[in-house]
Design a protein around this motif. Structure first.
Motif, PDB file in Angstrom:
ATOM      1  N   LEU A 186       0.811  -1.216   0.000  1.00  0.00           N
ATOM      2  CA  LEU A 186       0.000   0.000   0.000  1.00  0.00           C
ATOM      3  C   LEU A 186       0.846   1.268   0.000  1.00  0.00           C
ATOM      4  O   LEU A 186       0.548   2.232  -0.707  1.00  0.00           O
ATOM      5  N   LYS A 187       1.880   1.292   0.801  1.00  0.00           N
ATOM      6  CA  LYS A 187       2.734   2.477   0.842  1.00  0.00           C
ATOM      7  C   LYS A 187       3.398   2.714  -0.506  1.00  0.00           C
ATOM      8  O   LYS A 187       3.515   3.857  -0.962  1.00  0.00           O
ATOM      9  N   ASP A 188       3.837   1.641  -1.145  1.00  0.00           N
ATOM     10  CA  ASP A 188       4.459   1.774  -2.462  1.00  0.00           C
ATOM     11  C   ASP A 188       3.502   2.421  -3.459  1.00  0.00           C
ATOM     12  O   ASP A 188       3.894   3.307  -4.229  1.00  0.00           O
ATOM     13  N   LEU A 189       2.244   1.978  -3.467  1.00  0.00           N
ATOM     14  CA  LEU A 189       1.267   2.544  -4.401  1.00  0.00           C
ATOM     15  C   LEU A 189       1.071   4.033  -4.145  1.00  0.00           C
ATOM     16  O   LEU A 189       0.997   4.836  -5.085  1.00  0.00           O
ATOM     17  N   ARG A 190       0.972   4.398  -2.877  1.00  0.00           N
ATOM     18  CA  ARG A 190       0.775   5.819  -2.544  1.00  0.00           C
ATOM     19  C   ARG A 190       1.977   6.655  -2.973  1.00  0.00           C
ATOM     20  O   ARG A 190       1.829   7.721  -3.575  1.00  0.00           O
ATOM     21  N   GLY A 243      -3.222   2.933   9.303  1.00  0.00           N
ATOM     22  CA  GLY A 243      -3.463   1.612   9.878  1.00  0.00           C
ATOM     23  C   GLY A 243      -3.314   0.499   8.871  1.00  0.00           C
ATOM     24  O   GLY A 243      -2.759  -0.561   9.169  1.00  0.00           O
ATOM     25  N   ALA A 244      -3.800   0.730   7.647  1.00  0.00           N
ATOM     26  CA  ALA A 244      -3.708  -0.301   6.612  1.00  0.00           C
ATOM     27  C   ALA A 244      -2.266  -0.480   6.151  1.00  0.00           C
ATOM     28  O   ALA A 244      -1.809  -1.604   5.932  1.00  0.00           O
ATOM     29  N   GLU A 245      -1.530   0.625   6.005  1.00  0.00           N
ATOM     30  CA  GLU A 245      -0.144   0.529   5.548  1.00  0.00           C
ATOM     31  C   GLU A 245       0.737  -0.200   6.564  1.00  0.00           C
ATOM     32  O   GLU A 245       1.688  -0.887   6.194  1.00  0.00           O
ATOM     33  N   SER A 246       0.419  -0.043   7.841  1.00  0.00           N
ATOM     34  CA  SER A 246       1.229  -0.682   8.876  1.00  0.00           C
ATOM     35  C   SER A 246       0.744  -2.085   9.225  1.00  0.00           C
ATOM     36  O   SER A 246       1.296  -2.739  10.110  1.00  0.00           O
ATOM     37  N   GLY A 247      -0.306  -2.561   8.527  1.00  0.00           N
ATOM     38  CA  GLY A 247      -0.794  -3.916   8.762  1.00  0.00           C
ATOM     39  C   GLY A 247      -1.577  -4.078  10.044  1.00  0.00           C
ATOM     40  O   GLY A 247      -1.621  -5.171  10.609  1.00  0.00           O
ATOM     41  N   VAL A 248      -2.216  -3.000  10.504  1.00  0.00           N
ATOM     42  CA  VAL A 248      -2.965  -3.048  11.752  1.00  0.00           C
ATOM     43  C   VAL A 248      -4.461  -3.214  11.513  1.00  0.00           C
ATOM     44  O   VAL A 248      -5.124  -4.011  12.164  1.00  0.00           O
ATOM     45  N   ARG A 249      -5.001  -2.470  10.554  1.00  0.00           N
ATOM     46  CA  ARG A 249      -6.444  -2.485  10.302  1.00  0.00           C
ATOM     47  C   ARG A 249      -6.696  -2.264   8.815  1.00  0.00           C
ATOM     48  O   ARG A 249      -6.192  -1.291   8.236  1.00  0.00           O
ATOM     49  N   ARG A 250      -7.493  -3.130   8.213  1.00  0.00           N
ATOM     50  CA  ARG A 250      -7.755  -3.030   6.782  1.00  0.00           C
ATOM     51  C   ARG A 250      -8.675  -1.858   6.460  1.00  0.00           C
ATOM     52  O   ARG A 250      -9.486  -1.436   7.293  1.00  0.00           O
ATOM     53  N   LEU A 251      -8.545  -1.360   5.251  1.00  0.00           N
ATOM     54  CA  LEU A 251      -9.374  -0.248   4.790  1.00  0.00           C
ATOM     55  C   LEU A 251     -10.836  -0.659   4.704  1.00  0.00           C
ATOM     56  O   LEU A 251     -11.158  -1.795   4.340  1.00  0.00           O
ATOM     57  N   ARG A 252     -11.710   0.264   5.005  1.00  0.00           N
ATOM     58  CA  ARG A 252     -13.123   0.013   4.781  1.00  0.00           C
ATOM     59  C   ARG A 252     -13.385  -0.001   3.278  1.00  0.00           C
ATOM     60  O   ARG A 252     -12.722   0.691   2.506  1.00  0.00           O
ATOM     61  N   ASP A 253     -14.366  -0.788   2.896  1.00  0.00           N
ATOM     62  CA  ASP A 253     -14.644  -0.966   1.470  1.00  0.00           C
ATOM     63  C   ASP A 253     -14.930   0.355   0.769  1.00  0.00           C
ATOM     64  O   ASP A 253     -14.573   0.535  -0.404  1.00  0.00           O
TER      65      ASP A 253
END
Length: 282
Positions: A64-68, A92-102
């Motif tokens: 995710l970080k790479d894409l951003r 949270g999503a980039e650090s692998g803690v919580r996935r993005l909401r749809d």
């Protein structure tokens, strides 16, 4: 960078202007005293007239970080993209803690120039990397913590298990002799074992130490013997967790496998897990 810039007959000021930084920043990049933010790499590649992947090749698919960063966006800018007050969901999503909401995924995918499916795949890679980092950290901590010599093993127990004051060599020697039912060691020998002056001890002494410190006799085995026992135990318990094992056997390992007593305990554990699973499915 310097070679590419000069080949293109571009000044440091031109690069700085195109990337949005000061001239001194570009000079630092070329000297190697600093490196560009990952978010600056797309603009830097454009100014130098090269493709991003050619100038800064990546190993493996993007997370995710790479894409951003490939989109030239800083994380704080993503709040406006997904319509939130902060960039917390993306962080949270980039650090692998919580996935993005749809509902965030279409907008982010559009801003990053990828499909929603590609963004979801990148998100899973972010979570996989976080798990790998945790595993590496745990393994590194384990390597640092595991004592290798008899002296280190005794010292570790004395330091960690007796916050109110560790027992002395004389007390330990008396307990070992009582366990053996004979005089098998002395306070002087215990002190020599603890300091490393003496590197090994008779099996009966090690058994007495294990009894006194209330640890497994395996704790005092040579370092190369313990990992094998641990490995076999972990492999067996993983199979139990995966539902691949009913009753456990020694798998033909003979003397190198788990001791019979340990296998018996794990057999009972496997059977108990099977019974619990059957009860839960009724």
């Amino acid at each position: 960078m310097r070679s590419l810039r000069r080949a293109a007959e571009i000044s440091q000021s031109d690069v700085a202007s195109g990337v949005g930084v000061g001239d001194s920043t570009v000079a630092g990049w070329e000297l190697g005293s600093s490196i560009p933010d990952q978010e600056k790499l797309p603009a830097l590649a454009r100014v130098l007239g090269h493709q991003l992947d050619d100038l800064f090749p990546r190993v493996g698919p993007p997370d995710l970080k790479d894409l951003r960063c490939d989109a030239g966006l800083y994380r704080k800018e993503t709040a406006a993209i997904i319509g939130t007050k902060s960039d917390g969901p993306v962080a949270g999503a980039e650090s692998g803690v919580r996935r993005l909401r749809d509902r965030y995924i279409p907008a982010l995918a559009d801003a990053y120039g990828v499909t929603p499916e590609e963004l979801k795949q990148a998100q899973e890679r972010s979570f996989a990397k976080d798990q790998d980092r945790e595993q590496d950290h745990d393994e590194a901590a384990a390597v640092e913590e595991v004592p290798r010599t008899l002296a280190a093993k005794i010292t570790l127990i004395l330091e960690r298990s007796y916050p109110a004051g560790a027992p002395g060599a004389e007390e330990i020697a008396e307990a070992v002799n009582a366990h053996a039912g004979a005089s098998v060691t002395t306070a002087e020998e215990i002190e020599d074992l603890r300091s490393g002056k003496k590197e090994d001890a008779a099996p009966v002494v090690l058994e007495g130490l294990a009894e006194f410190f209330r640890v497994s006799r395996l704790y005092f085995e040579p370092a190369d013997a313990v990992p094998l026992q641990v490995y076999e135990g972990l492999r067996l318990m993983w199979d139990v967790k995966e539902g691949k094992v009913g009753r456990v056997r020694a798998r033909g390992l003979g003397a190198e496998g788990l001791p019979a007593g340990v296998l018996s305990i794990l057999n009972d554990l496997a059977a108990e897990l099977e019974r619990a699973e059957r009860d839960a499915n009724r």
